[in-house]
Write an enzyme that holds these catalytic residues in place. Structure first.
Site, PDB file in Angstrom:
ATOM      1  N   THR A  12     101.462 106.747   8.221  1.00  0.00           N
ATOM      2  CA  THR A  12     102.435 105.623   8.150  1.00  0.00           C
ATOM      3  C   THR A  12     103.884 105.839   8.489  1.00  0.00           C
ATOM      4  OG1 THR A  12     101.254 104.674   6.450  1.00  0.00           O
ATOM      5  CG2 THR A  12     103.356 103.859   6.627  1.00  0.00           C
ATOM      6  N   GLY A 111     108.005 112.131  -0.897  1.00  0.00           N
ATOM      7  CA  GLY A 111     107.041 112.743  -1.644  1.00  0.00           C
ATOM      8  C   GLY A 111     106.855 114.109  -2.373  1.00  0.00           C
ATOM      9  N   SER A 140     112.989 109.158  -0.843  1.00  0.00           N
ATOM     10  CA  SER A 140     111.946 108.310  -0.635  1.00  0.00           C
ATOM     11  C   SER A 140     112.363 106.634  -0.370  1.00  0.00           C
ATOM     12  CB  SER A 140     111.102 108.160  -2.074  1.00  0.00           C
ATOM     13  OG  SER A 140     111.995 107.211  -3.038  1.00  0.00           O
ATOM     14  N   CYS A 141     111.627 105.870  -0.210  1.00  0.00           N
ATOM     15  CA  CYS A 141     111.889 104.513   0.415  1.00  0.00           C
ATOM     16  C   CYS A 141     112.877 103.759  -0.834  1.00  0.00           C
ATOM     17  CB  CYS A 141     110.738 103.704   0.622  1.00  0.00           C
ATOM     18  SG  CYS A 141     109.542 103.844  -0.587  1.00  0.00           S
ATOM     19  N   ASN A 142     112.541 103.833  -1.937  1.00  0.00           N
ATOM     20  CA  ASN A 142     113.119 103.129  -3.038  1.00  0.00           C
ATOM     21  C   ASN A 142     114.608 103.977  -3.383  1.00  0.00           C
ATOM     22  OD1 ASN A 142     111.446 100.991  -4.290  1.00  0.00           O
ATOM     23  ND2 ASN A 142     110.155 102.552  -4.500  1.00  0.00           N
ATOM     24  N   ARG A 169     105.690  97.700  -4.349  1.00  0.00           N
ATOM     25  CA  ARG A 169     104.294  97.444  -3.711  1.00  0.00           C
ATOM     26  C   ARG A 169     103.393  98.390  -4.003  1.00  0.00           C
ATOM     27  NH1 ARG A 169     103.696 101.843  -2.575  1.00  0.00           N
ATOM     28  NH2 ARG A 169     104.089 102.857  -0.613  1.00  0.00           N
ATOM     29  N   HIS A 195     113.257 107.709 -10.242  1.00  0.00           N
ATOM     30  CA  HIS A 195     114.228 107.301  -9.098  1.00  0.00           C
ATOM     31  C   HIS A 195     115.693 107.478  -9.389  1.00  0.00           C
ATOM     32  CE1 HIS A 195     110.287 104.617  -8.918  1.00  0.00           C
ATOM     33  NE2 HIS A 195     110.622 104.914  -7.577  1.00  0.00           N
ATOM     34  N   ALA A 196     115.803 107.147 -10.667  1.00  0.00           N
ATOM     35  CA  ALA A 196     117.549 107.568 -10.931  1.00  0.00           C
ATOM     36  C   ALA A 196     117.972 109.157 -10.578  1.00  0.00           C
ATOM     37  CB  ALA A 196     117.845 107.262 -12.458  1.00  0.00           C
ATOM     38  N   HIS A 221     108.934  96.405  -1.511  1.00  0.00           N
ATOM     39  CA  HIS A 221     109.398  96.422  -2.738  1.00  0.00           C
ATOM     40  C   HIS A 221     110.593  95.361  -3.056  1.00  0.00           C
ATOM     41  CE1 HIS A 221     107.712 100.383  -3.068  1.00  0.00           C
ATOM     42  NE2 HIS A 221     108.102 101.226  -2.160  1.00  0.00           N
ATOM     43  N   GLN A 299     109.003  99.534   2.858  1.00  0.00           N
ATOM     44  CA  GLN A 299     108.821 100.731   2.215  1.00  0.00           C
ATOM     45  C   GLN A 299     108.193 101.818   3.737  1.00  0.00           C
ATOM     46  OE1 GLN A 299     106.808  98.312   1.409  1.00  0.00           O
ATOM     47  NE2 GLN A 299     104.836  99.008   2.401  1.00  0.00           N
TER      48      GLN A 299
HETATM   49  P1  NAD Z   1      99.805 108.564   4.953  1.00  0.00           P
HETATM   50  O1  NAD Z   1      98.732 108.998   4.370  1.00  0.00           O
HETATM   51  O2  NAD Z   1     100.073 107.129   5.690  1.00  0.00           O
HETATM   52  O3  NAD Z   1     100.301 109.802   6.275  1.00  0.00           O
HETATM   53  C1  NAD Z   1     100.040 111.171   6.027  1.00  0.00           C
HETATM   54  C2  NAD Z   1      99.330 111.722   7.210  1.00  0.00           C
HETATM   55  O4  NAD Z   1      99.329 113.118   6.925  1.00  0.00           O
HETATM   56  C3  NAD Z   1      97.967 111.243   7.662  1.00  0.00           C
HETATM   57  O5  NAD Z   1      97.730 111.041   9.046  1.00  0.00           O
HETATM   58  C4  NAD Z   1      97.138 112.465   7.215  1.00  0.00           C
HETATM   59  O6  NAD Z   1      95.829 112.702   7.800  1.00  0.00           O
HETATM   60  C5  NAD Z   1      98.178 113.808   7.341  1.00  0.00           C
HETATM   61  N1  NAD Z   1      97.763 114.860   6.740  1.00  0.00           N
HETATM   62  C6  NAD Z   1      96.932 115.005   5.576  1.00  0.00           C
HETATM   63  N2  NAD Z   1      96.688 116.459   5.366  1.00  0.00           N
HETATM   64  C7  NAD Z   1      98.002 117.134   6.234  1.00  0.00           C
HETATM   65  C8  NAD Z   1      98.007 118.534   6.496  1.00  0.00           C
HETATM   66  N3  NAD Z   1      97.732 119.524   5.602  1.00  0.00           N
HETATM   67  N4  NAD Z   1      98.986 118.660   7.361  1.00  0.00           N
HETATM   68  C9  NAD Z   1      99.507 117.644   8.131  1.00  0.00           C
HETATM   69  N5  NAD Z   1      99.321 116.433   8.058  1.00  0.00           N
HETATM   70  C10 NAD Z   1      98.452 115.984   7.009  1.00  0.00           C
HETATM   71  O7  NAD Z   1     101.291 109.096   4.138  1.00  0.00           O
HETATM   72  P2  NAD Z   1     102.747 108.298   4.357  1.00  0.00           P
HETATM   73  O8  NAD Z   1     102.800 106.843   3.473  1.00  0.00           O
HETATM   74  O9  NAD Z   1     103.023 108.560   5.764  1.00  0.00           O
HETATM   75  O10 NAD Z   1     103.672 109.305   3.486  1.00  0.00           O
HETATM   76  C11 NAD Z   1     104.050 110.472   4.140  1.00  0.00           C
HETATM   77  C12 NAD Z   1     105.318 111.012   3.348  1.00  0.00           C
HETATM   78  O11 NAD Z   1     106.067 110.009   3.558  1.00  0.00           O
HETATM   79  C13 NAD Z   1     105.043 111.351   1.721  1.00  0.00           C
HETATM   80  O12 NAD Z   1     105.679 112.182   1.279  1.00  0.00           O
HETATM   81  C14 NAD Z   1     105.532 109.714   1.004  1.00  0.00           C
HETATM   82  O13 NAD Z   1     105.936 109.995  -0.265  1.00  0.00           O
HETATM   83  C15 NAD Z   1     106.668 109.657   2.142  1.00  0.00           C
HETATM   84  N6  NAD Z   1     107.142 108.306   2.154  1.00  0.00           N
HETATM   85  C16 NAD Z   1     106.130 107.272   1.962  1.00  0.00           C
HETATM   86  C17 NAD Z   1     106.598 105.761   2.202  1.00  0.00           C
HETATM   87  C18 NAD Z   1     105.429 104.987   2.352  1.00  0.00           C
HETATM   88  O14 NAD Z   1     105.608 103.590   1.619  1.00  0.00           O
HETATM   89  N7  NAD Z   1     104.232 105.001   2.965  1.00  0.00           N
HETATM   90  C19 NAD Z   1     107.870 105.702   2.253  1.00  0.00           C
HETATM   91  C20 NAD Z   1     108.981 106.708   2.019  1.00  0.00           C
HETATM   92  C21 NAD Z   1     108.536 107.958   2.104  1.00  0.00           C
END
Ligand code: NAD
Length: 335
Positions: A12, A111, A140-142, A169, A195-196, A221, A299
């Site tokens: 994502t 994360g 993070s997003c929030n 969400r 978050h704080a 969110h 997000q």
């Molecule tokens: P996601 O699950 O959509 O994507 C993660 C990707 O990493 C997947 O393609 C997965 O196959 C791959 N992956 C799995 N194991 C791996 C490894 N060992 N090495 C490399 N890649 C690997 O997750 P996301 O939502 O994109 O989240 C990624 C990070 O961004 C997290 O830290 C998350 O907290 C943060 N984040 C997510 C959001 C959100 O809402 N989606 C918002 C802000 C921050």
């Protein structure tokens, strides 16, 4: 010379960061990684990205599926200056030793625990703290949504304390393995929410307490924010109007919910990505020295500009204003 970038984890966040980096003149995507030869891997190749295998032992899976790969993450790390780790929560910390061994800089996502990096980052809040650093974590997003809003308010008012409730969400739209179908989940039940503390990693002087709930929606969110302050509403509104990373919307225009915001963004942007905080104009009010505001946060997209700015800060390619301007222009973030 362009900064050479790897995106480890084309999910994502990773796919959006790759596309955003590709739009910049001072950096380029050398390759992206996937763990499986699934539709996302195939799409990455179709879009012209060089694909590498995130988990080297799985290279045969890609060969069997006839998905073209250039090598493994170890090969990719040899070719880049920085890796943007977009792997799932906590996996970034596991990947860090690889980056250290390869001698490349790395950006981690929200994360991960804050101690994974030398500094946590939000462009408006603390761009300069990431200058020249090797390991940076984009919050993070929030936290990004809160940090941006508080930073803008702080620029024109004396902020005494912040209280915020996040209606989150439950999962992203693509998720089909988990979710919350019918209920409102205090998350956490034991207050306050984390978050704080996370906001304090980029705005250490802010007195802030947060609570959070998960609800059965995937789109965005919503934050209810109150800020005790000394300041004038007109100055705050003007500062919010002035900041491109804040989008002010109005109920009068039909923005009655996140559903309508997303409908608008479907016309405006690829994948309806909203990189800005979306603040309801009518929600802004001061009562007895407290500012009230309601904002929505997409997000999946909000941290994307910050990842680009973090690269510029780490390589000292531009100062804060210049970097944010370049990023904004490239992503269509404008007033
Ligand atoms: P996601 O699950 O959509 O994507 C993660 C990707 O990493 C997947 O393609 C997965 O196959 C791959 N992956 C799995 N194991 C791996 C490894 N060992 N090495 C490399 N890649 C690997 O997750 P996301 O939502 O994109 O989240 C990624 C990070 O961004 C997290 O830290 C998350 O907290 C943060 N984040 C997510 C959001 C959100 O809402 N989606 C918002 C802000 C921050």
């Amino acid at each position: 010379m362009k900064v050479k970038v790897a995106v480890n984890g084309y999910g994502t966040i990773g796919k959006r960061v790759a596309d955003a980096v590709n739009l910049q003149k001072d950096m380029e995507v050398v390759g992206v990684t996937k763990t499986k030869p699934d539709f996302e891997a195939k799409l990455a190749v179709k879009k012209g990205y060089k694909l590498y295998v995130a988990i080297p032992e799985r290279i045969e899976l890609f060969e069997k599926a006839e998905v073209k790969v250039e090598g493994t993450i170890d090969d990719l790390l040899e070719k880049v200056d920085v890796v943007v780790d977009c792997s799932p929560n906590k996996v970034g910390a596991e990947n860090k030793p690889k980056y250290e061994k390869a001698g490349v800089k790395a950006i981690f996502q929200g994360g991960e625990k804050s101690h994974v990096a030398e500094v946590s980052f939000n462009a408006l809040a603390n761009y300069d703290d990431a200058r020249g650093k090797n390991f940076v974590r984009v919050v993070s997003c929030n936290t990004t949504g809160l940090a941006r809003f508080i930073s803008v308010v702080k620029s024109v008012a004396d902020v005494k304390k912040v209280r915020a409730t996040m209606i989150r969400r439950v999962v992203d739209p693509k998720e089909d393995k988990k979710g919350l179908v019918n209920g409102i989940m205090p998350d956490p039940v034991r207050l306050p929410s984390h978050h704080a503390e996370d906001v304090k990693t980029v705005l250490p002087d802010v007195n802030i307490v947060t609570t959070a709930f998960k609800v059965p929606t995937t789109l965005m969110h919503v934050h209810g924010i109150s800020i005790e302050l000394d300041g004038k509403l007109e100055d705050i509104v003007a500062a919010l109007e002035d900041e491109p990373r804040i989008m002010l919307i109005s109920e009068e225009d039909g923005f009655t919910s996140t559903a309508k915001i997303i409908e608008y963004a479907r016309e405006l942007r690829m994948r309806y990505d909203i990189f800005e905080n979306v603040v309801w104009r009518e929600s802004l009010a001061i009562h007895e020295g407290e500012l009230f505001a309601v904002q929505a946060i997409h997000q999946e997209a909000i941290v994307v500009p910050e990842n680009v700015d973090a690269i510029r800060a780490m390589f000292e390619l531009a100062d804060k204003e210049e970097s944010m301007k370049l990023t904004n222009e490239s992503l269509g973030i404008k007033k």
